[in-house]
Design a protein around this motif. Structure first.
Motif, PDB file in Angstrom:
ATOM      1  N   GLU A  11       0.827  -1.205   0.000  1.00 41.51           N
ATOM      2  CA  GLU A  11       0.000   0.000   0.000  1.00 41.51           C
ATOM      3  C   GLU A  11       0.859   1.252   0.000  1.00 41.51           C
ATOM      4  OE1 GLU A  11      -3.624   2.053   2.603  1.00 41.51           O
ATOM      5  OE2 GLU A  11      -2.750   0.130   3.227  1.00 41.51           O
ATOM      6  N   LEU A  12       1.895   1.274   0.826  1.00 41.94           N
ATOM      7  CA  LEU A  12       2.768   2.441   0.883  1.00 41.94           C
ATOM      8  C   LEU A  12       3.481   2.640  -0.449  1.00 41.94           C
ATOM      9  CD1 LEU A  12       4.053   4.739   2.472  1.00 41.94           C
ATOM     10  CD2 LEU A  12       5.763   3.109   3.327  1.00 41.94           C
ATOM     11  N   ALA A  13       3.955   1.554  -1.025  1.00 42.08           N
ATOM     12  CA  ALA A  13       4.642   1.645  -2.318  1.00 42.08           C
ATOM     13  C   ALA A  13       3.711   2.187  -3.389  1.00 42.08           C
ATOM     14  CB  ALA A  13       5.162   0.270  -2.724  1.00 42.08           C
ATOM     15  N   SER A  14       2.463   1.733  -3.381  1.00 43.38           N
ATOM     16  CA  SER A  14       1.493   2.202  -4.375  1.00 43.38           C
ATOM     17  C   SER A  14       1.244   3.699  -4.228  1.00 43.38           C
ATOM     18  CB  SER A  14       0.187   1.432  -4.215  1.00 43.38           C
ATOM     19  OG  SER A  14      -0.801   1.912  -5.097  1.00 43.38           O
ATOM     20  N   ARG A  15       1.132   4.172  -3.008  1.00 42.06           N
ATOM     21  CA  ARG A  15       0.896   5.595  -2.765  1.00 42.06           C
ATOM     22  C   ARG A  15       2.087   6.442  -3.220  1.00 42.06           C
ATOM     23  NH1 ARG A  15      -1.287   5.683   3.502  1.00 42.06           N
ATOM     24  NH2 ARG A  15      -3.173   4.423   3.224  1.00 42.06           N
ATOM     25  N   ALA A  16       3.299   5.929  -3.011  1.00 47.03           N
ATOM     26  CA  ALA A  16       4.512   6.717  -3.277  1.00 47.03           C
ATOM     27  C   ALA A  16       5.080   6.488  -4.671  1.00 47.03           C
ATOM     28  CB  ALA A  16       5.566   6.398  -2.222  1.00 47.03           C
ATOM     29  N   GLY A  17       4.419   5.663  -5.477  1.00 50.81           N
ATOM     30  CA  GLY A  17       4.916   5.407  -6.826  1.00 50.81           C
ATOM     31  C   GLY A  17       6.164   4.558  -6.844  1.00 50.81           C
ATOM     32  N   SER A  18       6.281   3.628  -5.895  1.00 52.27           N
ATOM     33  CA  SER A  18       7.434   2.743  -5.819  1.00 52.27           C
ATOM     34  C   SER A  18       6.941   1.297  -5.921  1.00 52.27           C
ATOM     35  CB  SER A  18       8.192   2.989  -4.500  1.00 52.27           C
ATOM     36  OG  SER A  18       9.360   2.211  -4.423  1.00 52.27           O
ATOM     37  N   SER A  19       7.707   0.359  -5.413  1.00 52.80           N
ATOM     38  CA  SER A  19       7.307  -1.048  -5.431  1.00 52.80           C
ATOM     39  C   SER A  19       7.464  -1.625  -4.036  1.00 52.80           C
ATOM     40  CB  SER A  19       8.158  -1.845  -6.416  1.00 52.80           C
ATOM     41  OG  SER A  19       9.495  -1.937  -5.963  1.00 52.80           O
ATOM     42  N   ALA A  20       6.656  -2.633  -3.734  1.00 55.92           N
ATOM     43  CA  ALA A  20       6.750  -3.285  -2.432  1.00 55.92           C
ATOM     44  C   ALA A  20       8.137  -3.899  -2.238  1.00 55.92           C
ATOM     45  CB  ALA A  20       5.663  -4.336  -2.291  1.00 55.92           C
ATOM     46  N   ARG A  21       8.708  -4.385  -3.315  1.00 58.32           N
ATOM     47  CA  ARG A  21      10.044  -4.981  -3.254  1.00 58.32           C
ATOM     48  C   ARG A  21      11.074  -3.938  -2.807  1.00 58.32           C
ATOM     49  NH1 ARG A  21      12.972  -9.207  -5.847  1.00 58.32           N
ATOM     50  NH2 ARG A  21      15.119  -8.619  -6.403  1.00 58.32           N
TER      51      ARG A  21
END
Length: 279
Positions: free
Chosen positions: A30-40
């Motif tokens: 979820e955080l990655a999606s919000r920040a335009g990054s990846s969970a990895r």
């Protein structure tokens, strides 16, 4: 090198990020999606396998709704310089702000009003507020005055508050929410202190009526019962740590009798209402 900005006891950026993510109840995905990054990538940052960029850290801090002070700490933990200054209110660059806060509080007279910081220490107060608290024990009025201690201490305002049980629950709940959101050790210590204060026995009591539009503060003052509702205001989009932690609290009279008592207290007489033919 970037790491030269970190002291040996500075926590690792991954641990700081993970702590704030857990505090907000946000998954890596979820955080990655919000920040335009990846969970990895978020996972790699938290485990120390990747070093985040300054830009990404600022995005993550924003989406985690971190206070400015903690955003600075997050940056420092990654080896970057703090982004937001922390300027004392008595600094010359803050002269305009300090002056406007003083004028704002003066305008609120005869309604009590104050400015406090994130640790509930009074920064400024108007004359009505100072008159209202003047009966507290001297040790509670030594600067910096702490509003939580002042209100809940048995030598402070507590014995005069007619609905102390309700107001105490409100204030402790406010601190609990702040601790949950910020994780502040200082606020947690203050909470433990004031929560342990003995509650005065045999004092006045009053239930909150069913038609109240906000929790009132009923307080006995110089033989009169005053009734207030409080209102908090903070700065929008602050860019300085000091400013971000300021809150303006105003106590508005909730009945005509309190409004009249406040005007009398400050010597203010309201002019008569204009007649039907007046301009």
């Amino acid at each position: 090198m970037i790491t030269s900005l970190r002291s040996p006891d500075t926590p690792d950026v991954g641990a700081v990020l993970r702590r704030w993510r857990d505090r907000r109840g946000v998954s890596q995905l979820e955080l990655a999606s919000r920040a335009g990054s990846s969970a990895r990538h978020i996972s790699f940052i938290e485990t120390g396998r990747a070093r985040p960029s300054h830009t990404l850290l600022m995005k993550l801090a924003e989406h985690l709704d971190m206070p400015l002070r903690d955003r600075n700490s997050l940056l420092v933990s990654a080896g970057f310089a703090p982004q937001f200054p922390e300027t004392p209110l008595d600094d010359p660059s803050m002269k305009t702000l300090s002056g406007e806060l003083e004028r704002l509080l003066a305008v609120h007279d005869p309604n009590p009003a104050l400015v406090h910081d994130s640790h509930y220490r009074i920064v400024e107060a108007n004359r009505s507020l100072l008159a209202l608290i003047s009966g507290a024990a001297p040790h509670l009025l030594e600067p910096p005055i702490n509003t939580m201690r002042l209100t809940l201490h048995p030598e402070g305002l507590a014995p005069a508050i007619r609905n102390l049980a309700q107001w105490r629950t409100h204030l402790l709940g406010q601190m609990e929410r702040q601790i949950a959101l910020s994780g502040s050790a200082a606020i947690a210590e203050l909470y433990r202190e004031v929560a342990a204060y003995p509650v005065p026995d045999g004092g006045p009591s009053a239930p909150v009526s069913g038609n109240a539009y906000a929790l009132p503060l009923w307080i006995d003052w110089r033989g009169r019962q005053l009734s207030f509702v409080s209102m908090l205001a903070t700065f929008n989009t602050p860019l300085d740590v000091t400013v971000s932690e300021l809150a303006i609290e105003t106590f508005l009279p909730s009945d005509p009798e309190t409004a009249a008592a406040l005007r009398e207290m400050t010597g203010e007489v309201r002019p008569p209402e204009p007649g039907p033919g007046s301009r």
